[in-house]
Write an enzyme that holds these catalytic residues in place. Structure first.
Site, short mmCIF file in Angstrom:
data_model
loop_
_atom_site.label_atom_id
_atom_site.label_comp_id
_atom_site.label_asym_id
_atom_site.label_seq_id
_atom_site.Cartn_x
_atom_site.Cartn_y
_atom_site.Cartn_z
N ARG A 182 80.98 86.36 7.61
CA ARG A 182 82.21 85.76 7.06
C ARG A 182 82.94 84.94 8.14
O ARG A 182 83.49 83.87 7.86
CB ARG A 182 83.14 86.86 6.54
CG ARG A 182 82.56 87.64 5.37
CD ARG A 182 83.47 88.80 5.02
NE ARG A 182 83.00 89.60 3.92
CZ ARG A 182 82.17 90.64 4.04
NH1 ARG A 182 81.70 90.99 5.23
NH2 ARG A 182 81.82 91.34 2.98
N ASP A 228 85.94 96.53 -0.30
CA ASP A 228 85.06 97.43 0.46
C ASP A 228 85.35 98.88 0.06
O ASP A 228 84.43 99.70 -0.03
CB ASP A 228 85.31 97.30 1.98
CG ASP A 228 85.41 95.85 2.42
OD1 ASP A 228 84.70 95.45 3.34
OD2 ASP A 228 86.24 95.11 1.84
N ARG A 270 83.63 99.64 -3.09
CA ARG A 270 82.19 99.86 -2.82
C ARG A 270 81.98 101.28 -2.25
O ARG A 270 81.05 101.98 -2.63
CB ARG A 270 81.67 98.82 -1.83
CG ARG A 270 81.58 97.42 -2.42
CD ARG A 270 81.05 96.39 -1.43
NE ARG A 270 80.90 95.08 -2.07
CZ ARG A 270 81.29 93.93 -1.56
NH1 ARG A 270 81.84 93.88 -0.37
NH2 ARG A 270 81.11 92.81 -2.23
N HIS A 314 87.84 92.98 6.90
CA HIS A 314 86.94 92.84 5.74
C HIS A 314 85.69 92.18 6.29
O HIS A 314 85.55 90.97 6.29
CB HIS A 314 87.58 91.98 4.65
CG HIS A 314 86.62 91.62 3.54
ND1 HIS A 314 85.99 92.55 2.75
CD2 HIS A 314 86.15 90.42 3.12
CE1 HIS A 314 85.20 91.96 1.89
NE2 HIS A 314 85.26 90.66 2.09
N1 LIG Z 1 87.74 88.32 0.26
C1 LIG Z 1 86.68 88.72 -0.44
O1 LIG Z 1 86.49 89.92 -0.65
C2 LIG Z 1 85.74 87.72 -0.96
C3 LIG Z 1 85.85 86.41 -0.55
N2 LIG Z 1 84.97 85.47 -0.98
C4 LIG Z 1 85.19 84.11 -0.48
O2 LIG Z 1 85.77 83.32 -1.52
C5 LIG Z 1 85.50 81.95 -1.26
C6 LIG Z 1 84.97 81.28 -2.53
O3 LIG Z 1 83.71 81.80 -2.87
P1 LIG Z 1 82.95 81.25 -4.17
O4 LIG Z 1 83.89 81.16 -5.29
O5 LIG Z 1 81.71 82.05 -4.31
O6 LIG Z 1 82.58 79.78 -3.68
P2 LIG Z 1 82.26 78.51 -4.61
O7 LIG Z 1 81.53 77.54 -3.77
O8 LIG Z 1 81.63 78.97 -5.88
O9 LIG Z 1 83.71 77.95 -4.97
C7 LIG Z 1 84.58 77.37 -4.04
C8 LIG Z 1 85.44 76.41 -4.81
O10 LIG Z 1 86.44 75.89 -3.93
C9 LIG Z 1 86.68 74.56 -4.34
N3 LIG Z 1 87.41 73.82 -3.32
C10 LIG Z 1 86.95 73.30 -2.16
N4 LIG Z 1 87.95 72.65 -1.52
C11 LIG Z 1 89.06 72.78 -2.28
C12 LIG Z 1 90.40 72.34 -2.14
N5 LIG Z 1 90.82 71.63 -1.08
N6 LIG Z 1 91.29 72.64 -3.13
C13 LIG Z 1 90.89 73.34 -4.20
N7 LIG Z 1 89.62 73.78 -4.39
C14 LIG Z 1 88.73 73.51 -3.43
C15 LIG Z 1 85.29 74.02 -4.62
O11 LIG Z 1 85.29 72.83 -5.38
C16 LIG Z 1 84.68 75.20 -5.37
O12 LIG Z 1 84.87 75.11 -6.77
C17 LIG Z 1 84.50 81.93 -0.08
O13 LIG Z 1 85.20 81.68 1.12
C18 LIG Z 1 83.94 83.35 -0.11
O14 LIG Z 1 83.42 83.75 1.14
C19 LIG Z 1 83.96 85.78 -1.84
C20 LIG Z 1 83.82 87.06 -2.31
C21 LIG Z 1 84.66 88.14 -1.88
C1 LIG Z 2 81.65 87.81 0.15
C2 LIG Z 2 82.52 88.93 0.46
O1 LIG Z 2 83.40 88.84 1.29
C3 LIG Z 2 82.33 90.18 -0.24
O2 LIG Z 2 81.78 90.22 -1.34
O3 LIG Z 2 82.71 91.22 0.32
#
Ligand SMILES: NC(=O)C1=CN([C@@H]2O[C@H](COP(=O)(O)OP(=O)(O)OC[C@H]3O[C@@H](n4cnc5c(N)ncnc54)[C@H](O)[C@@H]3O)[C@@H](O)[C@H]2O)C=CC1
Ligand SMILES: CC(=O)C(=O)O
Length: 350
Positions: free
Chosen positions: A123, A183, A186, A210
């Site tokens: 990450r 987490d 999980r 995280h």
């Molecule tokens: N904190 C957590 O537990 C988790 C965090 N994540 C994180 O969430 C984020 C998104 O993951 P996904 O949805 O799978 O990625 P994704 O690639 O499916 O979606 C990202 C979206 O952000 C948009 N985007 C990019 N620049 C932008 C801007 N300036 N303004 C508005 N939208 C913009 C893109 O067009 C895209 O639709 C990643 O950083 C991922 O690592 C993912 C899962 C769990």
């Molecule tokens: C991608 C991520 O941060 C998660 O699923 O925990």
């Protein structure tokens, strides 16, 4: 793309048609003053943003959901697809726009925009790409909703929550990272699976980063109010330390495995963030392990790290941090996790 209204009207004559549809009740009293509606903005409509929007919608947590993304076509497609489910869902106005001003006066702004990990990538590796996006996104989001609570999900979530705090100028209780709420879910699932129980009866926290330096709080796990480790010891039931370590390792590796198998994680983070939205907007005062400004807690004294601690959440955001008893080893691991985060933060120059 034009700013797209929620478009639940029937056209210019929609109101007239609606009025002729129902006969008013004679002598009815005027409606009570309406309470303010709840608006949630979801910034980034990728896998994660849409899983969150979908769960929030299903649970009826908002009167209005504003979707924002830079990809205009995907954005409109996602909006229409959700709107087409209106007949099966609590009534919610759904709008979509590439313009951050559509998030104006949100009660909760959830940020999921940005790059995600490729299989095997950590990450923390996403930091430089997503930090650049945050510099563009956070100031207009904060200016449009100066009273909002900002909930950061994009990774690396702890460091980006710090970045969002700095860029927004908000007090720290109103900038929260989704942190180890996921987490911990999980963790609870794996313990419940191991003991053949319901995960909802397992109270257990993962705190800290995280990510790879997270800390499992074995000493405070309880099931149905029974502290598990002391129970096993009292019953002289042997448990192997390496079994516990294996469960924690599975928590840490869980996201990597899902990403390797399906490319991204989405459903669990959707439910995790919806649970946070509920606690905040419904003032539930529930305790969640989420990323907060950790300075001054559990012996974390240096710098301004954001990392997950068991925090009480309500309508004004973070209400406080719970004082769970940590063993010496757990406290040391937490302080190490804070150091890992601070090292990354120190390279930011925010
Ligand atoms: N904190 C957590 O537990 C988790 C965090 N994540 C994180 O969430 C984020 C998104 O993951 P996904 O949805 O799978 O990625 P994704 O690639 O499916 O979606 C990202 C979206 O952000 C948009 N985007 C990019 N620049 C932008 C801007 N300036 N303004 C508005 N939208 C913009 C893109 O067009 C895209 O639709 C990643 O950083 C991922 O690592 C993912 C899962 C769990
Ligand atoms: C991608 C991520 O941060 C998660 O699923 O925990």
């Amino acid at each position: 793309m034009q700013k797209t209204a929620s478009s639940s009207t029937l056209g210019p004559d929609g109101l007239d048609i609606a009025q002729s549809f129902f006969k008013p009740i004679q002598g009815a009293s005027p409606p009570p003053p309406t309470s303010r509606s709840t608006k949630i903005s979801v910034v980034g409509v990728g896998n994660v943003g849409m899983a969150i929007a979908q769960t929030i919608l299903t649970q009826g947590l908002a009167d209005e959901i504003a979707l924002v993304d830079v990809n205009a076509e995907k954005l409109r497609g996602e909006m229409l697809d959700l709107q087409h489910a209106a007949a099966f869902l609590p009534r919610t106005k759904i709008s979509a726009s590439v313009d951050y001003s559509s998030t104006l006066a949100s009660d909760l702004v959830i940020v999921t925009a940005g790059a995600r990990q490729i299989p095997g990538e950590s990450r923390l590796n996403l930091l430089q790409r997503n930090r650049a996006l945050f510099s563009k996104m956070i100031p207009p989001l904060a200016a449009g909703s100066p009273e909002t609570i900002m909930l950061i999900v994009s990774n690396p979530v702890d460091v980006l929550t710090y970045v969002a705090w700095k860029l927004s100028g908000f007090p720290s209780n109103r900038v929260i990272g989704s942190g180890t709420n996921l987490d911990s879910s999980r963790f609870r699932f794996l313990i419940a699976d191991h003991l053949d129980l319901n995960a909802q009866d397992v109270q257990a926290y993962i705190i800290g980063e995280h990510g790879d330096s997270s800390v499992a709080l074995w000493s405070s796990i309880s099931v149905g109010g029974v502290p598990i480790l002391s129970f096993l010891e009292r019953q002289q039931i042997a448990y192997e330390k390496h079994t516990l370590e294996k469960i924690h390792r599975e928590v840490v590796e869980g996201a990597y495995e899902v990403i390797r198998l399906k490319g991204y994680t989405s459903w669990a983070i959707g439910y995790s963030v919806a649970s946070l939205a509920r606690s905040i907007l419904r003032d539930q005062r529930s305790i969640h392990p989420v990323s907060v400004l950790a300075k001054g807690f559990y012996g974390i004294d240096g710098g301004e790290p954001f990392l997950s601690l068991p925090a009480q959440l309500g309508r004004s955001g973070v209400l406080g941090v719970t004082n769970i008893h940590l063993t010496e080893d757990e406290a040391k691991q937490l302080q190490e996790s804070a150091k890992t985060i601070l090292e990354v933060q120190s390279q930011l120059g925010v």
